[in-house]
Write a protein that holds these residues in place. Structure first.
Motif, PDB file in Angstrom:
ATOM      1  N   SER A  40       0.841  -1.008   0.172  1.00  0.00           N
ATOM      2  CA  SER A  40      -0.221  -0.245  -0.337  1.00  0.00           C
ATOM      3  C   SER A  40       0.566   1.070   0.043  1.00  0.00           C
ATOM      4  O   SER A  40       1.658   1.325   0.709  1.00  0.00           O
ATOM      5  N   VAL A  41       0.731   2.419  -1.061  1.00  0.00           N
ATOM      6  CA  VAL A  41       2.020   3.498  -0.789  1.00  0.00           C
ATOM      7  C   VAL A  41       0.234   4.592  -1.087  1.00  0.00           C
ATOM      8  O   VAL A  41      -0.645   4.587  -0.915  1.00  0.00           O
ATOM      9  N   THR A  42       0.724   5.724  -0.522  1.00  0.00           N
ATOM     10  CA  THR A  42       0.724   7.302  -0.467  1.00  0.00           C
ATOM     11  C   THR A  42       0.904   7.220  -2.042  1.00  0.00           C
ATOM     12  O   THR A  42       2.096   8.170  -2.317  1.00  0.00           O
ATOM     13  N   LEU A  43      -0.759   8.065  -2.623  1.00  0.00           N
ATOM     14  CA  LEU A  43      -0.041   9.189  -3.567  1.00  0.00           C
ATOM     15  C   LEU A  43      -0.260  10.384  -2.986  1.00  0.00           C
ATOM     16  O   LEU A  43      -0.922  11.178  -3.263  1.00  0.00           O
ATOM     17  N   THR A  44       0.968  11.058  -4.128  1.00  0.00           N
ATOM     18  CA  THR A  44       1.004  12.874  -3.801  1.00  0.00           C
ATOM     19  C   THR A  44       1.042  13.363  -5.062  1.00  0.00           C
ATOM     20  O   THR A  44       1.710  12.340  -5.617  1.00  0.00           O
ATOM     21  N   THR A  45       0.702  14.107  -5.261  1.00  0.00           N
ATOM     22  CA  THR A  45       1.461  15.562  -6.397  1.00  0.00           C
ATOM     23  C   THR A  45       1.469  16.315  -6.615  1.00  0.00           C
ATOM     24  O   THR A  45       1.234  17.279  -5.137  1.00  0.00           O
ATOM     25  N   GLU A  46       2.582  17.245  -6.938  1.00  0.00           N
ATOM     26  CA  GLU A  46       3.270  18.051  -6.572  1.00  0.00           C
ATOM     27  C   GLU A  46       2.495  19.543  -7.901  1.00  0.00           C
ATOM     28  O   GLU A  46       2.645  19.063  -8.923  1.00  0.00           O
ATOM     29  N   LEU A  47       1.730  20.149  -7.275  1.00  0.00           N
ATOM     30  CA  LEU A  47       1.459  21.406  -7.738  1.00  0.00           C
ATOM     31  C   LEU A  47       1.806  22.699  -7.819  1.00  0.00           C
ATOM     32  O   LEU A  47       2.066  22.939  -6.405  1.00  0.00           O
ATOM     33  N   PRO A  48       1.841  23.699  -8.619  1.00  0.00           N
ATOM     34  CA  PRO A  48       2.226  24.790  -8.362  1.00  0.00           C
ATOM     35  C   PRO A  48       0.808  25.895  -7.872  1.00  0.00           C
ATOM     36  O   PRO A  48      -0.206  24.984  -7.564  1.00  0.00           O
ATOM     37  N   GLY A  49       1.894  27.245  -6.965  1.00  0.00           N
ATOM     38  CA  GLY A  49       0.476  27.809  -6.590  1.00  0.00           C
ATOM     39  C   GLY A  49       0.986  29.528  -5.947  1.00  0.00           C
ATOM     40  O   GLY A  49       2.089  29.351  -6.350  1.00  0.00           O
ATOM     41  N   ARG A  50       0.596  30.016  -5.114  1.00  0.00           N
ATOM     42  CA  ARG A  50       0.181  31.260  -4.874  1.00  0.00           C
ATOM     43  C   ARG A  50      -0.329  31.149  -3.862  1.00  0.00           C
ATOM     44  O   ARG A  50      -1.481  31.178  -3.291  1.00  0.00           O
ATOM     45  N   THR A  51       0.677  31.807  -3.335  1.00  0.00           N
ATOM     46  CA  THR A  51       0.030  32.219  -1.501  1.00  0.00           C
ATOM     47  C   THR A  51      -0.356  34.151  -1.711  1.00  0.00           C
ATOM     48  O   THR A  51      -0.152  34.778  -2.704  1.00  0.00           O
ATOM     49  N   SER A  52      -1.946  33.400  -1.332  1.00  0.00           N
ATOM     50  CA  SER A  52      -2.570  35.162  -0.484  1.00  0.00           C
ATOM     51  C   SER A  52      -3.178  35.065   0.538  1.00  0.00           C
ATOM     52  O   SER A  52      -3.128  33.910   1.550  1.00  0.00           O
ATOM     53  N   ALA A  53      -3.502  36.376   0.736  1.00  0.00           N
ATOM     54  CA  ALA A  53      -3.647  36.822   2.408  1.00  0.00           C
ATOM     55  C   ALA A  53      -5.195  36.021   2.894  1.00  0.00           C
ATOM     56  O   ALA A  53      -5.766  36.077   1.736  1.00  0.00           O
ATOM     57  N   TYR A  54      -5.357  35.972   4.395  1.00  0.00           N
ATOM     58  CA  TYR A  54      -6.228  34.986   4.634  1.00  0.00           C
ATOM     59  C   TYR A  54      -7.817  36.514   4.493  1.00  0.00           C
ATOM     60  O   TYR A  54      -8.423  36.003   4.180  1.00  0.00           O
ATOM     61  N   GLU A  55      -7.159  37.912   4.361  1.00  0.00           N
ATOM     62  CA  GLU A  55      -8.168  39.050   3.974  1.00  0.00           C
ATOM     63  C   GLU A  55      -7.544  40.133   3.665  1.00  0.00           C
ATOM     64  O   GLU A  55      -6.494  40.266   4.464  1.00  0.00           O
ATOM     65  N   THR A  56      -8.307  40.344   3.080  1.00  0.00           N
ATOM     66  CA  THR A  56      -7.019  41.867   2.597  1.00  0.00           C
ATOM     67  C   THR A  56      -8.888  43.008   2.508  1.00  0.00           C
ATOM     68  O   THR A  56      -9.267  42.446   2.209  1.00  0.00           O
TER      69      THR A  56
END
Length: 401
Positions: A40-56
């Motif tokens: 049994s193996v855990t499948l992971t994926t690596e994806l691009p992203g951008r950080t954004s503020a919780y509140e603006t």
């Protein structure tokens, strides 16, 4: 005696030839193999992203006027309700005073209107006045009451505008640079904010996932090949721009229900705690997400897989009779130091991971279980190369003597 000497010579010659034939046939080369077992193996994926503020929150004026003072330092952390700017309050103080005077006048008028309506009510009972005059007096009293309510609302509106001359922080967070300085004229309808406040603890990371990959994952889940669930299914790890790993794991918040037709991707949002302010809005990052768990997976060490001239993934396996057999396999991802094999191999296959160089299909080998911690095997012949060379030199010296 003459016939005996040639016979002895021939026997010695044949014995020497036999020894040369034995030396010419070395034992099969030794190879290290691993036996494939489902796991049994855990499948992971690596994806691009951008950080954004919780509140603006963009701080804008709600009244017109001249900025008299800026009450914060740029880049500081501000609290909700903290004063940020002070606008000239003089005209709004005058509006409040005018509204108070109008309210007092309306209250004075209502007193006389009510008294007149009461007197007319007594007179209409004895028919001293007409009923129309009584109704007009009653209506005037009601209008005076409505005027008082209107003047109270006008006073409240003037007080609100006066309070807005002190601009306060709508949320708590880090405030950026101020776009306006003391003495600047600001208006309630302007589009440019005075400053921007961002709450950066926690932080959001907006991730883009291909709709094709998402469709494949959903099909695997429907087929039962991949299962989702458990506390790890919602965990996300983050790799920063410099290649380092963010020390705090995040959690998945939601996935958008719509696929962007321009990019063919789906937006996914993860939430990360940011107590030290290491994450800033707009940073590029790569998120490693857990897709699910695949049972009965076959993993092949990466060192045991190669590519042929067509670019196909191939491995060497130990077949029947300890003979080498090439196999073309299908892989779709790397998991650690292994490849996840989806086709071409089965449980129990012995994949060669060491000593497969220069082996031809059908070659006889001596398979031994692969031990990554074992020392390299000596050259074929059963003795180290240096010892063999030393024995050969000693033998040569003896023959010379």
């Amino acid at each position: 005696m003459k016939n005996i000497v040639p016979a002895v010579t021939i026997a010695l010659f044949l014995a020497a030839c036999g020894q040369q034939e034995e030396q010419a046939a070395p034992p099969p080369p030794q190879v290290g193999f691993v036996t494939l077992q489902p796991q049994s193996v855990t499948l992971t994926t690596e994806l691009p992203g951008r950080t954004s503020a919780y509140e603006t929150s963009e701080v804008r004026p709600q009244v017109n006027g001249i900025v008299l003072a800026r009450l914060f330092d740029e880049g500081d952390t501000v609290r909700q309700g903290q004063p940020l700017y002070r606008i000239d309050p003089t005209p709004y103080q005058a509006q409040v005073a005018s509204a108070r005077a109008a309210l007092a006048r309306a209250r004075a008028a209502i007193a006389s209107s009510r008294a007149l309506a009461r007197r007319y009510g007594e007179l209409v009972k004895i028919n001293a006045i007409s009923r129309q005059e009584f109704e007009n007096a009653t209506t005037s009293a009601q209008q005076a009451e409505a005027d008082v309510a209107a003047q109270q609302a006008a006073l409240r509106s003037a007080q609100i505008d006066l309070a807005r001359t002190t601009i306060r922080a709508p949320i708590s967070g880090r405030i950026g640079r101020s776009a306006f300085t003391t003495g600047a004229l600001v208006t309630a309808a302007q589009t440019q904010p005075l400053a921007t406040i961002q709450r950066i603890d926690p932080m959001f990371v907006d991730i883009q996932q291909s709709s094709a990959d998402l469709l494949r994952l959903r099909q695997q889940i429907m087929a039962g090949a991949v299962t989702r669930g458990g506390p790890q299914a919602a965990r996300v790890r983050l790799k920063l721009e410099d290649g380092s790993t963010y020390p705090i794991e995040g959690t998945l918040q939601f996935a958008d229900v719509t696929v962007d037709p321009a990019t063919g991707s789906q937006a996914i949002r993860a939430r990360f705690a940011n107590p030290n302010g290491l994450l800033l809005p707009g940073m590029f990052a790569r998120a490693e997400m857990v897709e699910g768990t695949q049972g009965s997976a076959l993993l092949v060490p990466q060192r045991g897989l190669s590519r042929d001239e067509k670019g196909q993934a191939t491995v060497m396996v130990v077949g029947q009779g300890n003979k080498v057999e090439p196999r073309i396999v299908q892989t779709n991802r790397a998991i650690g130091d292994n490849w996840l094999v989806t086709g071409g191999l089965k449980q129990g296959d012995r994949v060669i991971v060491e000593g497969a160089q220069n082996l031809q299909p059908g070659a006889q080998v001596n398979p031994v279980p692969y031990n990554p911690n074992a020392k390299p095997a000596p050259p074929q012949g059963g003795q180290p190369q240096g010892q063999a060379q030393g024995q050969a030199q000693s033998q040569a010296k003896g023959e010379t003597k």
